[in-house]
Design a protein around this motif. Structure first.
Motif, PDB file in Angstrom:
ATOM      1  N   GLY C 238      21.825 -11.288  14.891  1.00 15.54           N
ATOM      2  CA  GLY C 238      21.395  -9.913  14.661  1.00 15.54           C
ATOM      3  C   GLY C 238      22.054  -9.303  13.432  1.00 15.54           C
ATOM      4  N   GLY C 239      22.597 -10.152  12.556  1.00 17.49           N
ATOM      5  CA  GLY C 239      23.227  -9.650  11.331  1.00 17.49           C
ATOM      6  C   GLY C 239      24.741  -9.498  11.469  1.00 17.49           C
ATOM      7  N   GLY C 240      25.238  -9.593  12.688  1.00 19.74           N
ATOM      8  CA  GLY C 240      26.651  -9.344  12.906  1.00 19.74           C
ATOM      9  C   GLY C 240      27.505 -10.579  12.720  1.00 19.74           C
ATOM     10  N   PRO C 241      28.785 -10.519  12.893  1.00 20.86           N
ATOM     11  CA  PRO C 241      29.502  -9.264  13.097  1.00 20.86           C
ATOM     12  C   PRO C 241      29.661  -8.483  11.799  1.00 20.86           C
ATOM     13  N   ALA C 242      29.660  -7.163  11.935  1.00 22.32           N
ATOM     14  CA  ALA C 242      29.922  -6.271  10.801  1.00 22.32           C
ATOM     15  C   ALA C 242      29.059  -6.607   9.585  1.00 22.32           C
ATOM     16  N   HIS C 243      27.781  -6.907   9.804  1.00 19.55           N
ATOM     17  CA  HIS C 243      26.828  -7.172   8.712  1.00 19.55           C
ATOM     18  C   HIS C 243      27.062  -8.493   7.980  1.00 19.55           C
ATOM     19  N   TYR C 244      28.025  -9.315   8.422  1.00 19.81           N
ATOM     20  CA  TYR C 244      28.348 -10.527   7.658  1.00 19.81           C
ATOM     21  C   TYR C 244      27.142 -11.459   7.519  1.00 19.81           C
ATOM     22  N   THR C 245      26.243 -11.455   8.493  1.00 15.20           N
ATOM     23  CA  THR C 245      25.112 -12.384   8.417  1.00 15.20           C
ATOM     24  C   THR C 245      23.794 -11.643   8.214  1.00 15.20           C
ATOM     25  N   GLU C 246      23.874 -10.490   7.606  1.00 17.82           N
ATOM     26  CA  GLU C 246      22.670  -9.705   7.313  1.00 17.82           C
ATOM     27  C   GLU C 246      21.790 -10.445   6.306  1.00 17.82           C
ATOM     28  N   VAL C 247      20.470 -10.344   6.469  1.00 19.84           N
ATOM     29  CA  VAL C 247      19.557 -10.804   5.414  1.00 19.84           C
ATOM     30  C   VAL C 247      18.577  -9.665   5.115  1.00 19.84           C
ATOM     31  N   ILE C 248      17.957  -9.723   3.941  1.00 21.41           N
ATOM     32  CA  ILE C 248      17.189  -8.555   3.496  1.00 21.41           C
ATOM     33  C   ILE C 248      16.006  -8.271   4.421  1.00 21.41           C
ATOM     34  N   ALA C 249      15.307  -9.310   4.870  1.00 22.93           N
ATOM     35  CA  ALA C 249      14.125  -9.062   5.700  1.00 22.93           C
ATOM     36  C   ALA C 249      14.513  -8.346   6.991  1.00 22.93           C
ATOM     37  N   MET C 250      15.663  -8.697   7.531  1.00 16.99           N
ATOM     38  CA  MET C 250      16.110  -8.070   8.772  1.00 16.99           C
ATOM     39  C   MET C 250      16.550  -6.630   8.504  1.00 16.99           C
ATOM     40  N   TYR C 251      17.215  -6.451   7.390  1.00 17.24           N
ATOM     41  CA  TYR C 251      17.657  -5.112   7.002  1.00 17.24           C
ATOM     42  C   TYR C 251      16.440  -4.216   6.788  1.00 17.24           C
ATOM     43  N   MET C 252      15.400  -4.802   6.181  1.00 22.07           N
ATOM     44  CA  MET C 252      14.171  -4.061   5.954  1.00 22.07           C
ATOM     45  C   MET C 252      13.522  -3.670   7.293  1.00 22.07           C
ATOM     46  N   TYR C 253      13.513  -4.599   8.239  1.00 19.81           N
ATOM     47  CA  TYR C 253      12.942  -4.326   9.554  1.00 19.81           C
ATOM     48  C   TYR C 253      13.682  -3.178  10.237  1.00 19.81           C
ATOM     49  N   ASN C 254      15.006  -3.256  10.250  1.00 21.05           N
ATOM     50  CA  ASN C 254      15.791  -2.203  10.896  1.00 21.05           C
ATOM     51  C   ASN C 254      15.615  -0.864  10.205  1.00 21.05           C
ATOM     52  N   THR C 255      15.644  -0.900   8.878  1.00 28.82           N
ATOM     53  CA  THR C 255      15.506   0.346   8.129  1.00 28.82           C
ATOM     54  C   THR C 255      14.181   1.022   8.441  1.00 28.82           C
ATOM     55  N   THR C 256      13.119   0.231   8.492  1.00 26.11           N
ATOM     56  CA  THR C 256      11.796   0.804   8.706  1.00 26.11           C
ATOM     57  C   THR C 256      11.592   1.218  10.159  1.00 26.11           C
ATOM     58  N   PHE C 257      11.792   0.288  11.070  1.00 25.63           N
ATOM     59  CA  PHE C 257      11.347   0.540  12.441  1.00 25.63           C
ATOM     60  C   PHE C 257      12.428   1.104  13.348  1.00 25.63           C
ATOM     61  N   VAL C 258      13.684   0.875  13.042  1.00 26.66           N
ATOM     62  CA  VAL C 258      14.732   1.417  13.885  1.00 26.66           C
ATOM     63  C   VAL C 258      15.261   2.722  13.306  1.00 26.66           C
ATOM     64  N   TYR C 259      15.560   2.721  11.989  1.00 28.77           N
ATOM     65  CA  TYR C 259      16.077   3.953  11.380  1.00 28.77           C
ATOM     66  C   TYR C 259      14.945   4.852  10.893  1.00 28.77           C
ATOM     67  N   GLN C 260      13.738   4.351  10.956  1.00 26.89           N
ATOM     68  CA  GLN C 260      12.559   5.116  10.533  1.00 26.89           C
ATOM     69  C   GLN C 260      12.692   5.690   9.133  1.00 26.89           C
ATOM     70  N   ASN C 261      13.149   4.842   8.250  1.00 22.08           N
ATOM     71  CA  ASN C 261      13.252   5.229   6.854  1.00 22.08           C
ATOM     72  C   ASN C 261      12.232   4.379   6.099  1.00 22.08           C
ATOM     73  N   TYR C 262      10.967   4.809   6.138  1.00 25.76           N
ATOM     74  CA  TYR C 262       9.888   3.986   5.610  1.00 25.76           C
ATOM     75  C   TYR C 262       9.984   3.783   4.104  1.00 25.76           C
ATOM     76  N   GLY C 263      10.466   4.787   3.406  1.00 26.38           N
ATOM     77  CA  GLY C 263      10.573   4.675   1.956  1.00 26.38           C
ATOM     78  C   GLY C 263      11.531   3.573   1.544  1.00 26.38           C
ATOM     79  N   TYR C 264      12.731   3.632   2.091  1.00 30.60           N
ATOM     80  CA  TYR C 264      13.742   2.634   1.739  1.00 30.60           C
ATOM     81  C   TYR C 264      13.323   1.250   2.237  1.00 30.60           C
ATOM     82  N   GLY C 265      12.749   1.221   3.422  1.00 30.91           N
ATOM     83  CA  GLY C 265      12.263  -0.050   3.964  1.00 30.91           C
ATOM     84  C   GLY C 265      11.210  -0.680   3.056  1.00 30.91           C
ATOM     85  N   SER C 266      10.286   0.138   2.548  1.00 28.64           N
ATOM     86  CA  SER C 266       9.255  -0.386   1.656  1.00 28.64           C
ATOM     87  C   SER C 266       9.864  -0.890   0.355  1.00 28.64           C
TER      88      SER C 266
END
Lengths: 282, 430, 293
Positions: C238-266
């Motif tokens: 899930g990108g953890g721990p502490a973002h160490y295994t974050e990838v952009i596609a996952m970050y984009m998914y969270n930004t858009t659908f979890v944080y509801q920041n469609y602009g940044y996600g796009s």
């Protein structure tokens, strides 16, 4: 089979390395599958108390429950419909396009190859909301066609690229001689190109089938009725949010993997059906 | 406001007319989009509830779609964007459902909520859920996020007493570890547990809800000492080896498994784990489990508290009128009313609807749990109050970094305060 | 004249059906996404034009850079790990260097059919602090606190994921190579062997150049797949721990659908496309001297 046996055998060192590599892969693969298989025969509490132990009294209860509670029979049928229709459509569309962009002397073919390659770069999550809005407008939501079209579209780029790399290697002379004979291109495609492409047809079909069989997002978002759900969507219902029911989950995962394995075993023979067996003998 | 009241009155009037004339004959179909995982032990009551409802109201047909986890929100956001959402759907009283709440897609239930109706419930669920005091959901249960479960058999075997303070608990660590066991099982791999199950409660202990209200408005700051101290307690729990090594690699269910397998004396988990424990543990072990409040922390100003939020519930589409709205209300008032709560209670979840517990055959752990939550005050759960991006993207991973020693508590508090000051919707409210 | 017109019509009839479906489903939404990347939008309510604001934010966002770094690592393991290994395995199977080649082929293919969920669960059962391996080590060494430290290491936390990717996705390339090896007449290998060329020479100097085009296509698949990788990492860490295994596609998914920041996600999804195009162009540049079209 026979054609390769004529080949001079590879040196011992290579064979040894080959065995090491293959066995490493096999061990890494068999172990998880074996664990998944026997764990699916244990009840939930036993999985938690003794996660690695073999089942005390193996039982197919999980399968029965998953099958009935998860309505997996319906989901299995839906998955077959989506996957088969989408895979067959993808194959013909992709191979036709591959033939078009490799064997016709038009400048626009570069544009088409470029455009199709672009499709590889798009993540499904990026298009899902706008695509859903379009489907709502066109009344495609909750229809099978509304699921199948995106299935096809997202598989086309990869299938076309694989098709292009193979069709390009077919000698132009074969097509030219048919052209001189006055054959229609449709005929050339069906009677010459298609039969020559058996291995790549198998590649495209296997990979498309795999992708379609496991596809989750489109079915999930574009359908609301239980009657439209595919296997991965139905199975996800067993993956808990706060707690887990492992037994059911494992059983349904096995149910999900099995058709894919059977499909590969049936189809992989086509992968290595050589070029040489067709009309092409250089 | 005025227009809305008029509209509601008109709708009510229309529905009364419609219901009284046509209710008994016509079938009404309601679509229900629910965030539910029927495979979970705590969902076992649900099919029973639905059956009971269908028996009482055979004319209301329910068309369910169940989705669990994050995927629920993703699909719902797409549906909301198209403007067409189901008749009933799972809704949170807070930021997590803003994509439907802010669009005005959820019906305000207040016209139905008479005082006589409301007094049957724990008053905590009637605090306003919308900017004008709207009530969107009748929360059927409180999600209590911090409970310490105790394996009393192990405790006795090791000759340990029930710890009153965190320091006492920490003092037991050497003895427990000498026996080859984990003192306090806990899993934080999914990142949100250290915040929901631990930091929320610790923040309440150190500062109380009044401080948190101020911090939301901006008159207090997350750089204030109590919040930094709360974070530091988590670090202390790591350093003293009270929490297991590699806690950020352990999934919450795995921590529960450790506890069930008798490898841990204590388990830090949420209140809703009771049914999971019951389902997976051997009955003789389960009988020896106890539920206690997190022990007292040095410097705390609130004693014995936990953190809780109102659980999510089904809400009604604001477009519903007439017979459909009435049918939807019948459904909601059944499942969250006396009949539904009775079933919920029988399946081991304590409802917000007031029941006479003495009538129920409750097992020992559940009995202790009910006593516990009725005797303690509840602090806020941070992720139910603050914006998701700040919590999920910054605070949760930051807590992991603190526990792994790559960030200090003060550093994390500073980063979080900076984000909240610049972005959080709570601070932007005037 | 007539003939050319009919030839062109045939050409279009082969290419256009696929193209139309593809444009309708994929290109329209991408244009939409591109437009959204210039606004601040919660997915509903007012949109605020922010120009390049979302892109500017990206370059000041440490999480984005962790994601980028990990994505580049996936590209490297794909292009320099999965592809060569897939090719080698395909060649070994093709040359029948092992008995029961069919059996091995099927088993090497299998991992790709496994769902990310099950791979992740099993992984946890083995490597998590309560898993088999750490439990075993604790038993043997008596060190109660033994855990797999690599998962908590900022620099190396991603390495185990790369290993799983190598195991799971190599077969994709193996299958493609295997099919394309059929195009190479056996006589080529036979002749070389008779002339005394070693197996290594045949593989590197004869087979590899003949598969050049396929290697390039596979690289494109690998690069684009790398930037889109989501499921496995989402399930495993899930990108953890502490973002160490974050990838952009996952970050984009969270930004858009979890944080509801469609602009940044796009903006993140557009940047994924930009990086893929750039990597492919780079690959082209590198492989061109190898004489591939």
């Amino acid at each position: 089979m026979e054609k390769t046996s004529k080949l001079i055998a590879a040196p011992v060192a290579w064979r040894a390395v080959a065995y090491v590599l293959m066995i490493a892969f096999v061990v890494l693969t068999i172990f998880p599958l074996f664990w998944l298989g026997y764990s699916s025969l244990k009840p939930h509490a036993e999985i938690i108390q003794h996660p690695m132990a073999l089942p005390r009294s193996p039982s197919f209860d999980n399968y029965v429950n998953a099958w009935t509670e998860g309505k997996l029979d319906l989901a299995m049928m839906n998955s077959f419909i989506y996957t088969t229709v989408a895979t067959v459509s993808t194959l013909f569309l992709a191979l036709a396009a591959s033939f078009g962009v490799t064997k016709f002397p038009y400048k626009s073919r570069k544009f088409f190859i470029g455009a199709f390659s672009l499709g590889l770069m798009i993540t499904m999550h990026a298009v899902i909301v706008p695509l859903f809005l379009v489907e709502v407008k066109l009344h495609l939501v909750n229809t099978r066609i509304g699921v199948i079209i995106p299935f096809i579209a997202f598989n086309l780029p990869m299938s076309i690229l694989i098709g292009v790399s193979y069709v390009r290697g077919i000698p132009d002379a074969i097509i030219e001689s048919a052209e001189i004979d006055g054959a229609k291109y449709r005929w050339i495609f069906w009677r010459i190109i298609f039969p020559l492409c058996t291995p790549v047809v198998a590649t495209i079909v296997i990979l498309a089938f795999l992708q379609h069989w496991n596809e989750f997002l489109f079915v999930f978002v574009f359908t609301t009725k239980a009657a439209m759900k595919s296997l991965p969507v139905a199975i996800t219902q067993f993956a808990g949010r706060l707690n887990f029911e492992y037994g059911l989950q494992y059983a349904s995962l096995v149910i999900g993997i099995l058709p894919m394995i059977i499909f590969y075993i049936i189809f992989h023979a086509q992968l290595i059906k050589g070029f040489g067996e067709g009309s092409l003998k250089e | 406001m005025h227009m809305r009241k008029l509209a509601i009155a008109a709708a009510l009037f229309a529905s009364i007319v419609l219901v009284s004339s046509a209710a008994s004959t016509d079938t009404v179909t309601l679509s229900v989009y629910a965030q539910f995982d029927l495979a979970q032990p705590q969902s076992a009551y649900w099919p029973v509830t639905v059956d009971a409802f269908q028996k009482k109201y055979p004319n209301i047909k329910l068309d369910f779609e169940y989705v669990s986890g994050e995927a629920f929100h993703q699909k719902f956001q797409a549906m909301a964007a198209s403007g067409d959402i189901p008749d009933l759907f799972t809704c949170y009283a807070g930021a997590r459902s803003s994509y439907i709440l802010d669009r005005g897609m959820v019906k305000d239930l207040r016209p139905w909520l008479t005082d006589a109706f409301k007094k049957n419930y724990n008053a905590a669920i009637w605090s306003p859920q919308g900017p004008n005091g709207e009530i969107y959901i009748i929360s059927p249960n409180m999600a209590v996020c911090t409970v310490v479960y105790v394996n009393t058999k192990l405790q006795k075997k090791l000759g340990l007493s029930m710890p009153k303070t965190l320091d006492e608990m920490i003092a037991q660590v050497p003895a427990i570890r000498a026996a080859g066991l984990t003192p306090l099982a806990f899993g934080n791999k999914s990142q949100w547990q250290a915040q929901s199950f631990l930091l929320s409660m610790l923040t309440d202990r150190m500062a109380g809800t009044a401080w948190f209200d101020k911090a939301m408005k901006g008159t207090a700051k997350f750089t204030d000492k109590p919040f930094v101290d709360a974070i530091a307690v988590e670090k202390q729990m790591i350093d003293t080896k009270l929490l297991p090594a590699g806690v950020n690699q352990i999934e919450t269910p795995q921590a529960m498994e450790e506890f069930i397998q008798g490898k841990a004396v204590y388990l830090l988990d949420a209140g809703w784990r009771v049914s999971g424990l019951k389902k997976a543990a051997a009955p003789e072990d389960y009988a020896g489990y106890a539920a206690i409040a997190f022990p007292a922390v040095k410097g705390e100003v609130v004693h014995g508290s936990s953190a809780a939020t109102t659980g999510e519930a089904l809400a009604m589409n604001s477009k519903l009128t007439g017979a459909k709205a009435e049918a939807a209300w019948n459904f909601l008032s059944f499942i969250y009313g006396q009949e539904g709560s009775d079933i919920l209670m029988k399946y081991g979840t304590v409802p917000t609807y007031k029941l006479d517990y003495s009538k129920y055959d409750i097992d020992s752990l559940n009995k202790q749990y009910i006593q516990l939550i009725n005797s303690q005050s509840m602090g806020y759960v941070i992720d139910a109050k603050m914006d998701g991006e700040g919590v999920n993207n910054l605070l949760n991973p930051g807590l992991q970094a603190v526990m792994m020693g790559t960030k200090t508590p003060a550093q994390l508090a500073g980063e979080y305060e900076a984000w909240v000051a610049a972005n959080d919707s709570n601070r932007k409210k005037k | 004249m007539n003939y050319t017109a009919s030839k062109k019509r045939s050409y279009l009839s082969f290419v256009l059906p696929a193209f139309v479906i593809y444009i309708g489903v994929i290109i329209f939404p991408v244009i939409f996404s591109c437009a959204l990347s210039f606004v601040d939008w919660k997915g509903y309510g007012p949109m605020k034009f922010v120009g390049l604001g979302n892109y500017a934010r990206m370059f000041a966002d440490p999480v984005f850079f962790i994601g980028l770094r990990n994505n580049i690592l996936i590209v490297l393991i794909s292009v320099f790990g999965q592809i060569p290994l897939g090719m080698l395995l395909a060649y070994m199977l093709h040359r029948k260097m092992v008995r029961h080649a069919d059996f091995f082929e099927v088993l090497i293919f299998l991992p790709i059919t496994m769902s990310a969920v099950i791979v992740a669960q099993l992984w946890n059962r083995i490597f998590s602090p309560v898993g088999i391996l750490p439990s075993f080590v604790r038993l043997v060494t008596g060190n109660q606190d033994f855990v797999m430290k690599i998962f908590e290491n900022q620099t190396f936390a991603f390495v185990p994921i790369m290993f799983v990717l190598l195991w799971q996705h190599t077969s994709l390339y193996m299958v493609i190579f295997l099919a394309n090896l059929q195009r190479i007449p056996n006589s080529v290998i036979e002749a070389a062997r008779l002339e005394g060329a070693s197996e290594g020479t045949i593989f590197l100097k004869i087979i590899t150049p003949m598969l050049g085009g396929v290697i390039f296509i596979n690289s494109i698949l690998a690069i684009s797949g790398s930037f889109k990788s989501f499921d496995l990492i989402y399930s495993m860490t899930g990108g953890g721990p502490a973002h160490y295994t974050e990838v952009i596609a996952m970050y984009m998914y969270n930004t858009t659908f979890v944080y509801q920041n469609y602009g940044y996600g796009s903006a993140l999804s557009i940047i994924i496309i930009v990086f893929i195009v750039a990597s492919i162009l780079l690959t082209r540049l590198v492989t061109r001297p190898m004489g591939q079209d």
